[in-house]
Scaffold this active site. Structure first.
Site: not given
Ligand code: NOJ
Ligand code: CA
Length: 692
Positions: A164, A187, A390, A458, A477, A483
């Site tokens: 990222e 991270s 997540e 992601h 991702e 974001e």
């Molecule tokens: C990182 C992800 O890229 C994002 O889309 C997500 O909202 C957050 N983590 C929380 O899971």
């Protein structure tokens, strides 16, 4: 002696050309029996002799003392149809050279396979079943990519855990990988070498050859970073290690991923390469009826801009029954299939940075999220909730819950899941891009396929074309998405002009375009953060940033405030019969036209970096017999990504295949265009397009 008298073949070197002869590969052995390859493109040397091989953990080097025992060539020319994609039909056309090697001292066998296409090369190692070696540990893969010249590079720093970053454009001699490691890089693995970069890496030679270096079919192996030797401008592969610093564990017979070198003297043509896909195995899913490219909205951006929260402890919980119902209604009204809901489940109070193993169980909704009611309501409205898993990188925990979680999804009518791997991997010591995690991501693809579930991952390892094999793997991702603009210095205006040449070479990206409220001070008066594009460019990204799953990422109220611009997001498809990359230059601009699957409609996306830009091109891809109505969503004359990002103009014109289009894009701007066969009324109502 390189060749033992017992060897059946006394082959010194082998050459293989691509079908039209543009690309040639030469393979030979050095005097020490080190295998080497070199590549040229249109008679120019691209890769100078570069050695191949491994260092194994058992102390036996597997990189010299070889003899060639056999060499075989073969050819393939076939067509196949992807389940979804940028084009309807893909040609797989290459010449293959397979070289069998034997290490004379150990009798160990190694095979090198080169597939040479007109736009590049894929090669891999195969370790055949053999008495001399069974299971083994790779300490290092030492594949060299010896460019020998100080090319321009578009790079991100080497990292075991994160991709990222925004891109740096420098000469190879100026790479300094320490620059990119800032606290905004979630991270990130601490710097392991100042000269290390990640793939997909884009290089441009002074004589105008574009080179993309990556890999295809990353399966049961670690991802490859690259370490540059600045004296020779040669890269050496550096595999992401595991917790005890081993690079990979294999058992013969085994194959490595393909190392890929895509080549073109026209930047735009690099983007249409299908070589990485062609090097992946065909689909393992027979019944594909349930795999659906689609658009989604979601309870998502509102958390990123701080309007609501994932957790329920604060009073701003986003994933409530009432809010989700609002999104379901909006999706049904505007023709979106999916509604992503994040923060629906117990655990978000202490999910991040706590190293807790069992934060989430993936089956327990928060009490203010009535999942039974909402799944019935979605069913009634003809839309689907999209699940969010997540994992907080507690991966063993996820594997424990996976099957129950997929059952739970199916029970509630859900067909797609967005997975996430934020934070350091638990168990500790493993990295996002190591073999252990690569195997996990692939197990998830396989398991979800069993359950007929589509995936948006992601924080996974960056893609390598595996969506050919697992077409339920819609998108991921694995790069710096939109974001970052919500809560950090964000992505520079050139970012989206580089991603297609780098990250997207491996597969679709969930970039989450469509942000209409550009400046974050709308949500928080003291914020200086913003999206680094104009609104019109956000629309164009639906075409330039290919993905079969696209999110309309902004808030409902921001779309309701601009129904005319929102119309483009409603209209733009996510699956295509044809794609023409019209013109492009990494870091500067990208223009692409795509034809909607099964329809006569075309969509054009044009984006620029921080420079204003005027581009002129022909619509000669249109059907010559047809008249079309074109709707153009462009930057207003005074638009600017920073000063005035939200001003745009929408215009309709009649166009034909002989129309020459001239687009002017604002700094950080873009143009989105839809082109549909015209009705008689259209041709009466609207003027013919003429270049001003
Ligand atoms: C990182 C992800 O890229 C994002 O889309 C997500 O909202 C957050 N983590 C929380 O899971
Ligand atoms: Ca630029």
């Amino acid at each position: 002696m390189v060749f033992s008298i017992l060897s059946t073949f006394h082959i010194k070197s082998q050459m293989v050309l691509s079908p039209s002869g543009y690309v040639s590969v030469k393979v030979d052995l050095s005097n020490e029996g080190v295998p080497r390859y070199s590549i040229s493109y249109k008679n120019k040397s691209v890769i100078q002799p570069s050695s191949l091989g491994f260092v194994l953990k058992d102390g036996n080097n597997f990189n010299n003392g070889f003899e060639i025992t056999n060499a075989e060539t073969s050819s393939v020319d076939e067509f196949w149809n992807p389940v979804w994609g940028e084009v309807k039909t893909i040609r797989n056309h290459y010449n293959e050279l397979k070289i069998s090697l034997r290490q004379t001292t150990t009798q160990r066998l190694l095979t090198l396979v080169f597939r040479v296409f007109d736009d590049g090369v894929g090669f891999r190692y195969e370790i055949p079943r053999q008495p001399a070696i069974n299971h083994f540990i790779i300490e290092k893969e030492e594949t060299k990519f010896n460019f020998g010249k100080d090319h321009t590079a578009f790079w991100i720093p080497g990292d075991y855990n994160s991709n990222e970053y925004f891109y740096y454009k420098t000469k190879l001699s100026e790479i300094d990988a320490s620059v990119g490691h800032t606290i905004t890089e979630i991270s990130a693995k601490k710097l392991f070498d100042n000269n290390a970069v990640q793939t997909p890496l884009l290089l441009k030679s002074d004589d105008g050859i574009y080179i993309n270096l990556h890999e295809a079919a990353l399966v049961n192996y670690s991802a490859m970073n690259l370490i540059l030797d600045k004296n020779s401008f040669s890269f050496t592969s550096h595999l992401v290690p595991d917790a005890i610093h081993n690079a990979a564990y294999l058992q013969a017979p085994a194959t490595t991923p393909w190392r890929t070198i895509i080549l073109s003297d026209k930047a735009a043509d690099l983007l249409s390469s299908k070589t990485i896909l062609n090097l992946n195995e065909p689909s393992k899913i027979n019944d594909i009826s349930w795999i659906k490219p689609q658009k989604m909205i979601g309870i998502w951006w509102e958390m990123h801009v701080g309007k609501s929260s994932w957790d329920k402890a604060s009073s701003k919980h986003g994933a409530t029954t009432a809010n989700t119902k609002r999104y379901i209604d909006f999706a049904a009204k505007h023709g979106f299939n999916g509604i992503l809901v994040e923060g629906w489940n117990e655990g978000w109070e202490d999910w991040f940075g706590t190293w807790k193993e069992d934060v989430f169980d993936f089956v327990t909704p928060y009490p203010d999220y009535d999942i039974n009611y909402l799944s019935n309501y979605a069913l009634e409205k003809g839309v689907k909730l999209i699940m969010h898993h997540e994992t907080s990188s507690s991966v063993t925990n996820y594997e424990r819950w996976m099957e129950k979680a997929y059952h739970f999804m199916k029970k509630h009518g859900m067909e797609a899941v967005k997975t996430g791997y934020v934070g350091y991997i638990i168990p500790r010591g493993e990295w996002h891009d190591g073999q252990w995690m690569v195997n996990h991501y692939n197990r998830v693809l396989e398991k979800t396929a069993e359950y007929k579930i589509m995936i948006d991952a992601h924080e996974p390892v960056r893609p390598t074309g595996l969506h050919r094999t697992w077409p339920n793997f819609l998108t991921c991702e694995a790069a710096r998405g939109n974001e970052f603009n919500a809560w950090s210095q964000g992505n520079p205006p050139e970012h989206e002009t580089i991603l297609p040449f780098t990250r997207l070479m491996g597969g679709p990206m969930d970039y989450t375009p469509g942000i209409f409220k550009i400046k974050m001070n709308h949500y928080n008066p003291t914020s200086t953060f913003q999206v680094h594009t104009t609104l019109a460019k956000q629309l164009a990204l639906y075409v330039t940033m290919y993905s079969p799953l696209q999110m309309a990422a902004d808030l409902i109220e921001n779309y309701e405030a601009r129904p005319d611009a929102f119309q483009f997001i409603k209209d733009v498809p996510v699956d295509w019969d044809d794609t023409k990359y019209i013109t492009a230059e990494p870091g500067d601009y990208v223009v692409v036209a795509r034809k909607e699957k099964g329809k006569e409609n075309w969509f054009v996306g044009a984006i620029t970096d921080e420079e204003t830009r005027t581009l002129q091109f022909s619509l000669d891809f249109l059907n010559k017999e047809e008249k079309y109505i074109m709707t153009m969503y462009r930057d207003a004359d005074d638009a600017h990504w920073k000063a005035k990002p939200e001003v745009y103009v929408i215009e309709n014109f009649v166009v034909t295949a002989s129309t020459i289009l001239k687009l002017k894009m604002a700094p950080g701007g873009g143009t989105a265009i839809s082109i549909k066969p015209a009705t008689i009324e259209d041709t009466e109502l609207y003027k013919k397009y003429k270049v001003k």
